[in-house]
Design a protein around this motif. Structure first.
Motif, mmCIF file in Angstrom:
data_model
loop_
_atom_site.group_PDB
_atom_site.id
_atom_site.type_symbol
_atom_site.label_atom_id
_atom_site.label_comp_id
_atom_site.label_asym_id
_atom_site.label_seq_id
_atom_site.Cartn_x
_atom_site.Cartn_y
_atom_site.Cartn_z
ATOM 1 N N SER A 226 0.832 -1.203 0.000
ATOM 2 C CA SER A 226 0.000 0.000 0.000
ATOM 3 C C SER A 226 0.868 1.255 0.000
ATOM 4 O O SER A 226 0.633 2.195 -0.773
ATOM 5 N N TRP A 227 1.849 1.268 0.872
ATOM 6 C CA TRP A 227 2.720 2.441 1.014
ATOM 7 C C TRP A 227 3.534 2.669 -0.247
ATOM 8 O O TRP A 227 3.665 3.799 -0.734
ATOM 9 N N ARG A 228 4.075 1.591 -0.800
ATOM 10 C CA ARG A 228 4.858 1.718 -2.029
ATOM 11 C C ARG A 228 3.980 2.154 -3.195
ATOM 12 O O ARG A 228 4.388 2.987 -4.019
ATOM 13 N N SER A 229 2.770 1.611 -3.287
ATOM 14 C CA SER A 229 1.854 1.995 -4.362
ATOM 15 C C SER A 229 1.493 3.466 -4.270
ATOM 16 O O SER A 229 1.445 4.182 -5.280
ATOM 17 N N LEU A 230 1.229 3.927 -3.053
ATOM 18 C CA LEU A 230 0.869 5.335 -2.859
ATOM 19 C C LEU A 230 2.018 6.251 -3.251
ATOM 20 O O LEU A 230 1.809 7.290 -3.902
ATOM 21 N N MET A 231 3.240 5.902 -2.856
ATOM 22 C CA MET A 231 4.372 6.735 -3.208
ATOM 23 C C MET A 231 4.554 6.803 -4.726
ATOM 24 O O MET A 231 4.839 7.877 -5.292
ATOM 25 N N ALA A 232 4.367 5.667 -5.415
ATOM 26 C CA ALA A 232 4.476 5.667 -6.875
ATOM 27 C C ALA A 232 3.407 6.558 -7.498
ATOM 28 O O ALA A 232 3.683 7.330 -8.434
#
Length: 298
Positions: A226-232
């Motif tokens: 979730s965190w990585r997707s949001l940052m992308a």
């Protein structure tokens, strides 16, 4: 002769009592609070030393001009000045809250979708054969790949952000629960059926509690996705109406060729990720392990 036999019986009884007492002593959980000195030495000092070592190496690279271009590697003090300025201007908490609120809300949506999906895949053979490989494939797909289609489908808005989070986190949560259900001993299921725990009752009282370690591992990985997707999504799909989150801050630093701002964003992203893990998932994981006797509080 009878006296000798009674003596041997008494001796065997005392030996068994001593053995039981020893086993009880081994199984006794120490519930006393650790002294602060021990906690400091075991839990606080190691990460502090690791951070100090990284900062020392970083400062040495700058001081000894191993990297003498500040546009490529700014000094730690320069990064601190940028962070301090953002704090004084009241912007720092805004950056963090914009991203954290999106990430946690998106993760909650993913939890509501991924949990029943994982149960259905784990318990229904036809569904598992149909979409199980698709879930595994989606889990290995880089989250950044979903940003362009999400922008085209939904536009530059928060709905696009949540869609990217869902597509990144749901497969991990579902697969974690499937893995946990697969590891439930068949004896538990048979015992549950014998006691009348079938259908939804068996799922709630037998399957889910037994699958909890795998499920928690899936939740932890789901949050990471979730965190990585949001940052992308924040880096690629920047728009003024979306506000400035940590990913947007990182992209702003790149556009301005301001490496101090870039490092500021990277450090904040790292700190938030570590904080969420320490505050939510690590205590949950310890509770699950301790409730199963796999982690003894000492």
């Amino acid at each position: 002769m009878a006296s000798t036999d009674s003596t041997n019986v008494a001796k065997d009884g005392s030996d068994l009592a001593g053995l039981e007492a020893g086993l009880d002593a081994l199984e006794t959980v120490q519930t006393g609070r650790k002294p602060f000195r021990q906690t400091f030495t075991e839990k606080i000092l190691p990460p502090v030393l690791a951070v100090a070592l990284v900062l020392a190496v970083w400062q040495a690279l700058v001081s000894f001009k191993v990297v003498d271009d500040p546009t490529k590697l700014p000094a730690p003090s320069a990064v601190w000045d940028v962070v301090h300025t953002a704090w004084l201007q009241g912007e720092l908490l805004g950056y963090i809250w914009t991203s954290v609120s999106r990430g946690l809300l998106g993760f909650c949506f993913a939890l509501l979708i991924g949990t029943p999906l994982g149960l259905i895949v784990a318990r229904v053979k036809f569904v598992r054969a149909a979409i199980g490989p698709i879930l595994s494939g989606l889990q290995s797909l880089p989250s950044v790949a979903w940003v362009p289609p999400a922008v085209i489908w939904l536009g530059l808005n928060n709905s696009m952000m949540y869609a990217v989070i869902l597509l990144g986190a749901v497969p991990s949560i579902a697969n974690g629960l499937v893995s946990g259900v697969d590891q439930v001993p068949p004896l538990f299921l048979r015992a549950g059926r014998t006691l009348g725990a079938t259908g939804l009752r068996g799922t709630w009282h037998i399957v889910l509690p037994a699958a909890l370690p795998g499920y928690v591992a899936g939740l932890k990985q789901g949050w990471a996705f979730s965190w990585r997707s949001l940052m992308a999504a924040e880096i690629i799909a920047s728009f003024p109406d979306l506000g400035v989150g940590l990913g947007q801050l990182l992209e702003n630093g790149r556009n301005a060729s301001d490496m101090a701002m870039v490092f500021e964003a990277i450090l904040l992203i790292l700190i938030v990720g570590i904080a969420i893990d320490l505050l939510i998932f690590s205590p949950l994981e310890r509770w699950v392990l301790r409730s199963r006797g796999l982690l003894v509080k000492s």
